[in-house]
Structures are given as C-alpha cells and as structure tokens.
Design a protein around this motif. Structure first.
Motif, PDB file in Angstrom:
ATOM      1  N   THR A 237     -30.781 126.019  38.641  1.00  0.00           N
ATOM      2  CA  THR A 237     -30.697 127.404  38.366  1.00  0.00           C
ATOM      3  C   THR A 237     -31.941 128.331  38.316  1.00  0.00           C
ATOM      4  N   TYR A 238     -32.809 127.605  37.441  1.00  0.00           N
ATOM      5  CA  TYR A 238     -33.920 128.559  37.532  1.00  0.00           C
ATOM      6  C   TYR A 238     -35.406 127.834  38.096  1.00  0.00           C
ATOM      7  N   MET A 239     -34.988 127.135  39.072  1.00  0.00           N
ATOM      8  CA  MET A 239     -35.971 126.698  39.947  1.00  0.00           C
ATOM      9  C   MET A 239     -36.171 127.457  41.153  1.00  0.00           C
ATOM     10  N   PHE A 240     -37.287 127.259  41.887  1.00  0.00           N
ATOM     11  CA  PHE A 240     -37.506 127.962  43.065  1.00  0.00           C
ATOM     12  C   PHE A 240     -36.427 128.229  44.025  1.00  0.00           C
TER      13      PHE A 240
ATOM     14  N   ASP B 256     -38.533 130.730  33.397  1.00  0.00           N
ATOM     15  CA  ASP B 256     -37.611 131.602  33.777  1.00  0.00           C
ATOM     16  C   ASP B 256     -37.388 132.521  32.251  1.00  0.00           C
ATOM     17  N   GLU B 257     -37.432 133.774  32.199  1.00  0.00           N
ATOM     18  CA  GLU B 257     -37.005 134.387  31.016  1.00  0.00           C
ATOM     19  C   GLU B 257     -35.727 134.257  30.558  1.00  0.00           C
ATOM     20  N   ARG B 258     -34.754 134.115  31.523  1.00  0.00           N
ATOM     21  CA  ARG B 258     -33.086 133.899  31.158  1.00  0.00           C
ATOM     22  C   ARG B 258     -33.116 132.370  30.757  1.00  0.00           C
ATOM     23  N   ASN B 259     -33.893 131.370  30.940  1.00  0.00           N
ATOM     24  CA  ASN B 259     -33.907 130.044  30.708  1.00  0.00           C
ATOM     25  C   ASN B 259     -34.089 129.721  28.988  1.00  0.00           C
ATOM     26  N   VAL B 260     -33.082 129.989  28.302  1.00  0.00           N
ATOM     27  CA  VAL B 260     -33.374 130.080  26.905  1.00  0.00           C
ATOM     28  C   VAL B 260     -33.547 128.768  26.448  1.00  0.00           C
TER      29      VAL B 260
END
Length: 205
Positions: free
Chosen positions: A40-43, A139-143
């Motif tokens: 999801t938050y990987m390249f 990633d800023e979304r990856n809390v």
C-alpha cells in the motif's frame, strides 16, 4: 561502503530471530508470505512471483554496487523467513544511513519481531559501523508505521513534501525520523527492557 559491509554482509542474530543477507532463492518464499496490504505504501505493488524475483534481483544488485544491505528476517525456532528489511543510503563519510523497506508476514505484525529486528540493525549501525545518525522515512498516510518507529524512541524531525512519486502515480509526503548516537544509549535500554518484559510474558503463558 567499508570492507566490513562490502566483503562479507553481516548476519545478525538474537535468541529469537536471524537477519541474514537476502539471496535470490528467497524470492519465492517472500512472495508466498506477502499480501496486498504490504504494498500500500511501498514504491510499487508486487503481484506475481516473477515480479518478486525481479525485485529481489534489484536489491541484490544494489548490494553488489555497495549501495545497500538487503536482508531477510528468519524466525530462529522454525528457520522460516518471516519478513525483509534493508539498510541503505549508507554514507560512511557522513556516518549516516537509513533503515527501511521493512515488512513482515501478517501473523508477525504487532509482535516482538519488529523491535527485535530494529534492535539488531541499530546495534550494528551504531556499534559496528559507528554511525552517528540512522534515519527512517515512511509515508505520511502510514500511521501504523509511524507509531512503530516512535515506539523505538526515534525522534520525528518533520515532513518531506512530495518526496516521491509512487508507481501508481500517487505523490507522497514522507515523515522523517532519526536516532543519533547521542540517543542510542537510551533507545537501546528501552528496547532491551521491552525484550525482557516480552520474555517474561512468554514464560508465563
């Protein structure tokens, strides 16, 4: 990169896990334990075993170019691969590096594995490579990742706006954390105390 890194990539061990250099043959097993949320938050997303083989090849190439140290994480008790992680952005002249590209099989999320893995990597960076700064970016979304990094005792430094364009076209902001050599003594103590608490829990269950 120093001879310590380039000639013989390290094997890092604790009572519970082994972190060993990534090998091409690991691609098949890494694909078998991956799941959609990993990417999801990987390249970019890896959807097939062939894509995983290419991904592993790229990481090994970076190691051969002395640009990174990719690893697999192995559970000592069963000798099974349970995840992967890397040290990269290695700058020996500035004595800094970054730990990242870390993910684990789903059943090992929110367990002892991440703190144990990070302890071994940080100990290697600070006490073997003599780094003065180890960085983390997420990633800023990856809390969830941010909370995990904060539990280690890393200091949040800020946000890099539009830091990277992902393969799906999303332009992400990255949250930056660091641990310095000044922090390491305290961080090490906290991780070891948590490890001791986890061992007590295991013995009582």
């Amino acid at each position: 990169m120093s001879q310590l890194v380039s000639i013989e990539p390290p094997v890092l061990e604790s009572d519970s896990i082994i972190i060993r250099p990534l090998q091409q043959g690991d691609a098949r097993y890494l694909f078998s334990i991956s799941y959609p949320e990993v990417w999801t938050y990987m390249f970019g997303e890896i959807k097939t075993e062939i894509e995983m083989e290419k991904h592993v090849s790229k990481k090994i190439k970076l190691r051969n170019q002395m640009k990174a140290l990719p690893f697999v994480v192995v559970l000592r008790e069963t000798n099974e691969i349970i995840g992967t992680t890397s040290i990269y952005e290695i700058n020996l002249s500035q004595r800094s590096c970054e730990i990242g590209a870390t993910w684990y099989a789903s059943k090992f999320l929110r367990t002892f594995v991440n703190s144990e893995c990070k302890y071994l990597l940080l100990n290697f960076c600070f006490e073997e490579l003599k780094m003065i700064r180890v960085q983390f970016k997420t990633d800023e979304r990856n809390v969830r990742s941010q909370k995990a990094i904060e539990r280690l005792g890393a200091i949040k430094e800020g946000i890099l706006r539009k830091e990277r364009i992902l393969e799906n076209g999303y332009i992400r902001n990255a949250v930056v954390y660091s641990i310095t050599d000044d922090d390491w003594g305290k961080v090490k103590q906290v991780i070891l105390e948590k490890k001791h608490e986890n061992n007590i829990v295991k013995e009582c269950t």
